[in-house]
Design a protein around this motif. Structure first.
Motif, PDB file in Angstrom:
ATOM      1  N   VAL A  90      -1.449   0.657  -7.548  1.00 19.46           N
ATOM      2  CA  VAL A  90      -2.239  -0.379  -6.886  1.00 19.46           C
ATOM      3  C   VAL A  90      -1.754  -0.565  -5.454  1.00 19.46           C
ATOM      4  O   VAL A  90      -2.553  -0.650  -4.509  1.00 19.46           O
ATOM      5  N   VAL A  91      -0.437  -0.632  -5.269  1.00 23.92           N
ATOM      6  CA  VAL A  91       0.125  -0.718  -3.922  1.00 23.92           C
ATOM      7  C   VAL A  91      -0.297   0.505  -3.115  1.00 23.92           C
ATOM      8  O   VAL A  91      -0.672   0.397  -1.943  1.00 23.92           O
ATOM      9  N   ASN A  92      -0.260   1.661  -3.725  1.00 24.05           N
ATOM     10  CA  ASN A  92      -0.652   2.900  -3.064  1.00 24.05           C
ATOM     11  C   ASN A  92      -2.117   2.852  -2.616  1.00 24.05           C
ATOM     12  O   ASN A  92      -2.452   3.190  -1.476  1.00 24.05           O
ATOM     13  N   TRP A  99      -1.048   3.831   4.638  1.00 21.08           N
ATOM     14  CA  TRP A  99      -0.198   4.969   4.305  1.00 21.08           C
ATOM     15  C   TRP A  99       0.943   4.500   3.417  1.00 21.08           C
ATOM     16  O   TRP A  99       1.338   3.345   3.448  1.00 21.08           O
ATOM     17  N   LEU A 100       1.454   5.416   2.619  1.00 20.30           N
ATOM     18  CA  LEU A 100       2.597   5.136   1.754  1.00 20.30           C
ATOM     19  C   LEU A 100       3.413   6.402   1.606  1.00 20.30           C
ATOM     20  O   LEU A 100       2.863   7.489   1.437  1.00 20.30           O
ATOM     21  N   GLN A 101       4.725   6.247   1.684  1.00 18.11           N
ATOM     22  CA  GLN A 101       5.653   7.352   1.470  1.00 18.11           C
ATOM     23  C   GLN A 101       6.650   6.944   0.402  1.00 18.11           C
ATOM     24  O   GLN A 101       7.143   5.811   0.407  1.00 18.11           O
ATOM     25  N   ALA A 114       3.580  11.742   0.083  1.00 20.29           N
ATOM     26  CA  ALA A 114       2.958  10.909   1.105  1.00 20.29           C
ATOM     27  C   ALA A 114       1.478  10.742   0.768  1.00 20.29           C
ATOM     28  O   ALA A 114       0.828  11.675   0.293  1.00 20.29           O
ATOM     29  N   PHE A 115       0.976   9.537   1.023  1.00 20.01           N
ATOM     30  CA  PHE A 115      -0.417   9.208   0.695  1.00 20.01           C
ATOM     31  C   PHE A 115      -1.073   8.465   1.855  1.00 20.01           C
ATOM     32  O   PHE A 115      -0.403   7.844   2.687  1.00 20.01           O
ATOM     33  N   ARG A 116      -2.392   8.527   1.876  1.00 24.60           N
ATOM     34  CA  ARG A 116      -3.187   7.660   2.751  1.00 24.60           C
ATOM     35  C   ARG A 116      -4.340   7.120   1.927  1.00 24.60           C
ATOM     36  O   ARG A 116      -5.140   7.869   1.394  1.00 24.60           O
TER      37      ARG A 116
END
Length: 204
Positions: free
Chosen positions: A113-115, A120-122, A135-137
């Motif tokens: 959910v945070v992702n 962006w999230l690493q 890594a995500f966007r």
């Protein structure tokens, strides 16, 4: 450039429900509740018992660029694929919704959910001499899982994320509010939770 393979498309569709109705998963997105719950959900995940051991020390940093970094000394999330060829524990935690993500309030909200609600999230997870990173966007994986050997055998996970402007009109964390919430979590869990404000503002 975002990955556009079939696997990434399936991940996006799976987390799309979160982005369409974020309040169902993270709380009000306009009054600051959902924004601060992003941090609390990440910390709470580290506090949950996994393999008989949860994090004993968690460090939260409000970064100068408006992002947030949460690091812990927990058991870590494995990047190794399952015995039947399933995706790794790390990838599943970041991309798969679980029914309890709706049932247990912010303290049960999953990392996915945070992702999904982050621009962006690493994430880096360390387990016994190996580091796994992704890594995500907006919940879309940007590159293959990174695996590298490290010189120590320390375990733990570090997550940095920037809340998405598509979801949160106001993206400035309130240090005093988070300090109070994290102190309450620390009292309930018995874990040490530290807060640092690197934005040039005191965290009190």
């Amino acid at each position: 450039m975002m990955a556009s393979d079939a696997g990434s498309i399936r991940v996006f569709l799976g987390l799309g429900a979160v982005r369409v109705r974020p309040r169902m998963y993270i709380g009000d997105t306009e009054d600051g509740t959902g924004l601060h719950n992003m941090v609390l959900a990440t910390v709470s995940y580290a506090l949950r018992e996994r393999s008989g051991r949860c994090a004993g020390c968690i460090r939260v940093c409000l970064d100068a660029d408006g992002s947030c970094t949460v690091s812990d000394d927990g058991p870590g999330l494995s990047g190794e694929p399952g015995s039947g060829g399933e995706i790794s524990e790390l990838e599943a935690a970041m991309t798969r919704l679980d029914p309890k993500d709706l049932a247990g309030g912010v303290e049960q909200t999953g990392l996915c959910v945070v992702n999904a609600l982050s621009y962006w999230l690493q994430i880096e997870s360390r387990i016994g001499g190996t580091s796994f990173d992704l890594a995500f966007r907006h919940g879309v994986q940007l590159s293959p899982l990174g695996i590298r050997a490290i010189t120590d055998d320390h375990c733990g996970t570090t997550i940095s994320f920037q809340p998405s402007a598509d979801t949160f009109p106001e993206r400035s964390f309130n240090g005093a509010r988070l300090k109070a919430d994290l102190e309450a979590l620390s009292l309930r869990s018995g874990a040490r939770i530290e807060l640092k404000d690197a934005r040039g503002n005191p965290a009190t």
